[in-house]
Design a protein around this motif. Structure first.
Motif, PDB file in Angstrom:
ATOM      1  N   LEU A 158       6.220  -9.156 -13.937  1.00 23.34           N
ATOM      2  CA  LEU A 158       4.870  -8.731 -14.256  1.00 23.34           C
ATOM      3  C   LEU A 158       3.851  -9.746 -13.278  1.00 23.34           C
ATOM      4  O   LEU A 158       2.798  -8.996 -12.537  1.00 23.34           O
ATOM      5  CB  LEU A 158       4.525  -9.343 -15.605  1.00 23.34           C
ATOM      6  N   VAL A 159       4.274 -10.869 -13.003  1.00 19.44           N
ATOM      7  CA  VAL A 159       3.507 -11.657 -12.079  1.00 19.44           C
ATOM      8  C   VAL A 159       3.263 -10.814 -10.462  1.00 19.44           C
ATOM      9  O   VAL A 159       2.453 -10.807  -9.966  1.00 19.44           O
ATOM     10  CB  VAL A 159       3.940 -13.214 -11.875  1.00 19.44           C
ATOM     11  N   VAL A 186       3.814  -7.671  -9.837  1.00 18.24           N
ATOM     12  CA  VAL A 186       3.022  -6.286 -10.102  1.00 18.24           C
ATOM     13  C   VAL A 186       1.802  -6.733  -9.954  1.00 18.24           C
ATOM     14  O   VAL A 186       0.838  -6.077  -9.405  1.00 18.24           O
ATOM     15  CB  VAL A 186       3.605  -5.836 -11.218  1.00 18.24           C
ATOM     16  N   ALA A 187       1.380  -7.638 -10.542  1.00 21.48           N
ATOM     17  CA  ALA A 187       0.036  -7.919 -10.806  1.00 21.48           C
ATOM     18  C   ALA A 187      -0.672  -8.515  -9.447  1.00 21.48           C
ATOM     19  O   ALA A 187      -1.880  -8.125  -9.031  1.00 21.48           O
ATOM     20  CB  ALA A 187      -0.407  -9.248 -11.840  1.00 21.48           C
ATOM     21  N   GLY A 188       0.091  -9.220  -8.725  1.00 15.63           N
ATOM     22  CA  GLY A 188      -0.320  -9.672  -7.320  1.00 15.63           C
ATOM     23  C   GLY A 188      -0.351  -8.747  -6.376  1.00 15.63           C
ATOM     24  O   GLY A 188      -1.442  -8.573  -5.651  1.00 15.63           O
ATOM     25  N   TRP A 219      -0.894  -5.421  -7.071  1.00 17.27           N
ATOM     26  CA  TRP A 219      -2.105  -4.688  -7.339  1.00 17.27           C
ATOM     27  C   TRP A 219      -3.460  -5.305  -7.247  1.00 17.27           C
ATOM     28  O   TRP A 219      -4.366  -4.709  -6.777  1.00 17.27           O
ATOM     29  CB  TRP A 219      -2.070  -4.543  -9.148  1.00 17.27           C
ATOM     30  N   ALA A 220      -3.617  -6.471  -7.327  1.00 15.96           N
ATOM     31  CA  ALA A 220      -4.656  -7.223  -6.981  1.00 15.96           C
ATOM     32  C   ALA A 220      -4.902  -7.049  -5.490  1.00 15.96           C
ATOM     33  O   ALA A 220      -6.129  -6.864  -4.727  1.00 15.96           O
ATOM     34  CB  ALA A 220      -4.724  -8.521  -7.192  1.00 15.96           C
ATOM     35  N   SER A 221      -3.886  -7.072  -4.755  1.00 16.45           N
ATOM     36  CA  SER A 221      -3.914  -7.101  -3.150  1.00 16.45           C
ATOM     37  C   SER A 221      -4.205  -5.626  -2.883  1.00 16.45           C
ATOM     38  O   SER A 221      -5.091  -5.417  -1.611  1.00 16.45           O
ATOM     39  CB  SER A 221      -2.691  -7.508  -2.480  1.00 16.45           C
ATOM     40  N   PRO A 250      -3.569 -12.479  -2.572  1.00 19.53           N
ATOM     41  CA  PRO A 250      -3.211 -12.521  -4.024  1.00 19.53           C
ATOM     42  C   PRO A 250      -1.698 -12.324  -4.255  1.00 19.53           C
ATOM     43  O   PRO A 250      -1.121 -12.755  -4.886  1.00 19.53           O
ATOM     44  CB  PRO A 250      -3.823 -11.279  -4.598  1.00 19.53           C
ATOM     45  N   ALA A 266       0.965 -14.751  -5.863  1.00 22.29           N
ATOM     46  CA  ALA A 266       2.015 -14.254  -6.782  1.00 22.29           C
ATOM     47  C   ALA A 266       3.214 -14.518  -6.638  1.00 22.29           C
ATOM     48  O   ALA A 266       3.995 -14.866  -7.451  1.00 22.29           O
ATOM     49  CB  ALA A 266       1.697 -12.704  -6.986  1.00 22.29           C
TER      50      ALA A 266
END
Length: 155
Positions: free
Chosen positions: A19-20, A22-24, A26-28, A112, A116
């Motif tokens: 999850l961390v 994927v979030a990193g 996505w933010a990038s 990002p 992550a």
């Protein structure tokens, strides 16, 4: 019973690390997509005229004949943006927002994800007890963040 707790801890930690990451990513990706796939977009150079807060503004001169010259575009501020600096940029579609290209822009876009990777390193080491994977993940994060810092300072 102890093995069920161990397996559930490992699965939960793996899910959290994923999850961390994927979030990193996505933010990038919001910025990185313009740097990685810049073909077909307006490319050129921006001359920074002023910086205030978290953005810098300046004029945009296109590299090709077709695009229109923009009197004012904005870019997110970082270490490398100072008044008078000429930066290679690509414009986001249908906007006056520029994204830095080249090595400095590439690594800056992935910051990002680098953070992550460092956070996932802690989860992998503590929750999954997988030290080798944690060192690899943390090392990749450190390399990415160091490259972003080094290219912003040099280029």
């Amino acid at each position: 019973m102890a093995s069920a707790v161990s397996v559930s801890r490992t699965v939960a930690s793996a899910a959290l690390a994923l999850l961390v990451l994927v979030a990193g990513f996505w933010a990038s990706w919001g910025t990185a997509q313009h740097v990685v796939f810049s073909k077909g977009r307006e490319r050129g150079h921006m001359t920074v005229t002023r910086c205030a807060g978290s953005t810098c503004a300046g004029s945009f001169v296109p590299s090709a004949e077709g695009p229109v010259r923009h009197p004012k575009v904005t870019i997110g501020r970082s270490v490398g943006e100072k008044k008078g600096v000429r930066l290679p940029v690509v414009l986001k579609p249908d906007s006056a927002t520029a994204v830095r290209t080249g090595a400095a822009g590439f690594f800056k876009a992935w910051i990002p994800l680098g953070g992550a990777l460092l956070l996932a390193c802690v989860v992998l080491a503590g929750g999954m007890r997988n030290r080798r994977l944690a060192w690899i993940t943390g090392g990749a994060g450190v390399v990415l963040l160091t490259a972003a810092w080094a290219t912003a300072a040099v280029f």
